[in-house]
Design an enzyme around this catalytic site. Structure first.
Site, PDB file in Angstrom:
ATOM      1  N   LYS A   1       0.822  -1.220   0.000  1.00 10.87           N
ATOM      2  CA  LYS A   1       0.000   0.000   0.000  1.00 10.87           C
ATOM      3  C   LYS A   1       0.850   1.261   0.000  1.00 10.87           C
ATOM      4  CE  LYS A   1      -2.233  -0.918   3.770  1.00 10.87           C
ATOM      5  NZ  LYS A   1      -1.618  -2.176   4.148  1.00 10.87           N
TER       6      LYS A   1
ATOM      7  N   ARG B   1     -10.270   1.763   9.270  1.00 13.53           N
ATOM      8  CA  ARG B   1      -9.942   0.395   9.667  1.00 13.53           C
ATOM      9  C   ARG B   1     -11.144  -0.380  10.184  1.00 13.53           C
ATOM     10  NH1 ARG B   1      -4.378  -0.810  10.130  1.00 13.53           N
ATOM     11  NH2 ARG B   1      -3.086   1.040  10.081  1.00 13.53           N
TER      12      ARG B   1
ATOM     13  N   ARG C   1      11.013  -7.645   4.888  1.00 18.54           N
ATOM     14  CA  ARG C   1      11.074  -6.243   5.316  1.00 18.54           C
ATOM     15  C   ARG C   1      11.649  -6.148   6.731  1.00 18.54           C
ATOM     16  NH1 ARG C   1       5.547  -3.099   6.139  1.00 18.54           N
ATOM     17  NH2 ARG C   1       5.563  -4.289   8.065  1.00 18.54           N
TER      18      ARG C   1
ATOM     19  N   ARG D   1      13.013  -4.458  11.943  1.00 15.21           N
ATOM     20  CA  ARG D   1      11.820  -4.153  12.744  1.00 15.21           C
ATOM     21  C   ARG D   1      11.520  -5.293  13.707  1.00 15.21           C
ATOM     22  NH1 ARG D   1       7.274  -1.168   9.227  1.00 15.21           N
ATOM     23  NH2 ARG D   1       6.056  -2.015  10.933  1.00 15.21           N
TER      24      ARG D   1
ATOM     25  N   ARG E   1      -1.635  -9.463  13.002  1.00 12.96           N
ATOM     26  CA  ARG E   1      -2.073  -8.271  12.265  1.00 12.96           C
ATOM     27  C   ARG E   1      -2.860  -8.652  11.006  1.00 12.96           C
ATOM     28  NH1 ARG E   1       3.154  -6.104  13.949  1.00 12.96           N
ATOM     29  NH2 ARG E   1       4.007  -6.634  11.913  1.00 12.96           N
TER      30      ARG E   1
END
Length: 187
Positions: A13, A88, A127, A133, A144
């Site tokens: 996105k 959301r 990622r 991260r 998630r």
């Protein structure tokens, strides 16, 4: 052009929002970026959000809605925008409808990117390696994606029923995906 870009985490996105923003010469607005900006600059809304984020809590819808409205009312968003990360849930859809009506800026389209669950897990894990991260553990990623499927994916039906939904496969070359979105938007 006023667009929402929706899809599960890892579908691209943010990447596509940036390319579309460049193509249409409008800002790509991420709710996460809005929060960080307001918190960093100690705006009244940012200080209010900090009360929740400092405790590791989600910012309540009411405050999120205020922050989104404030951002969409800024001068650079007058000719259009791409909103990433909002709405959301169904309550936020209603709030966004009210915000857009009040600002006199109707939503044009909703771009929904999708990809297979395994592809998403692989992308997010990659990622996490690249960006280091710590919140991208396999368990956190799965949670998630589950939350997206349960709470956000059903919103696509609302926009489909309104005739605003543009569905695009989020797998492939980045520029091909972008060209596909632009072609489907008819612009």
């Amino acid at each position: 052009m006023r667009l929402l870009i929706m899809g599960p985490q890892g579908v691209g996105k943010g990447t596509q929002a940036a390319l579309l923003a460049e193509h249409y010469n409008i800002p790509a607005i991420s709710t996460g970026d809005i929060f960080r900006y307001n918190i960093k600059n100690k705006t009244p809304l940012g200080l209010e959000a900090l009360k929740y984020t400092d405790k590791g809590e989600l910012v309540p819808d009411e405050l999120t809605n205020k922050i989104v409205k404030d951002r969409l009312a800024q001068d650079d968003a007058k000719s259009g925008w791409i909103l990433d990360g909002y709405p959301r849930n169904a309550a936020q859809v209603e709030a966004l409808d009210a915000i857009l009506e009040e600002l006199g800026t109707p939503l044009d389209k909703v771009v929904a990117l999708d990809a297979d669950h395994d592809v998403l897990m692989e992308r997010i894990a990659k990622r996490a390696q690249i960006e280091g991260r710590s919140d991208d553990t396999p368990e956190a990623i799965a949670k998630r994606l589950e939350t997206y499927a349960k709470e956000t994916a059903p919103l696509l039906d609302i926009y489909r029923d309104r005739g605003q939904l543009v569905e695009v496969d989020g797998v492939g070359e980045i520029k091909e995906i972008s060209a596909n979105i632009i072609a489907k938007l008819g612009e």
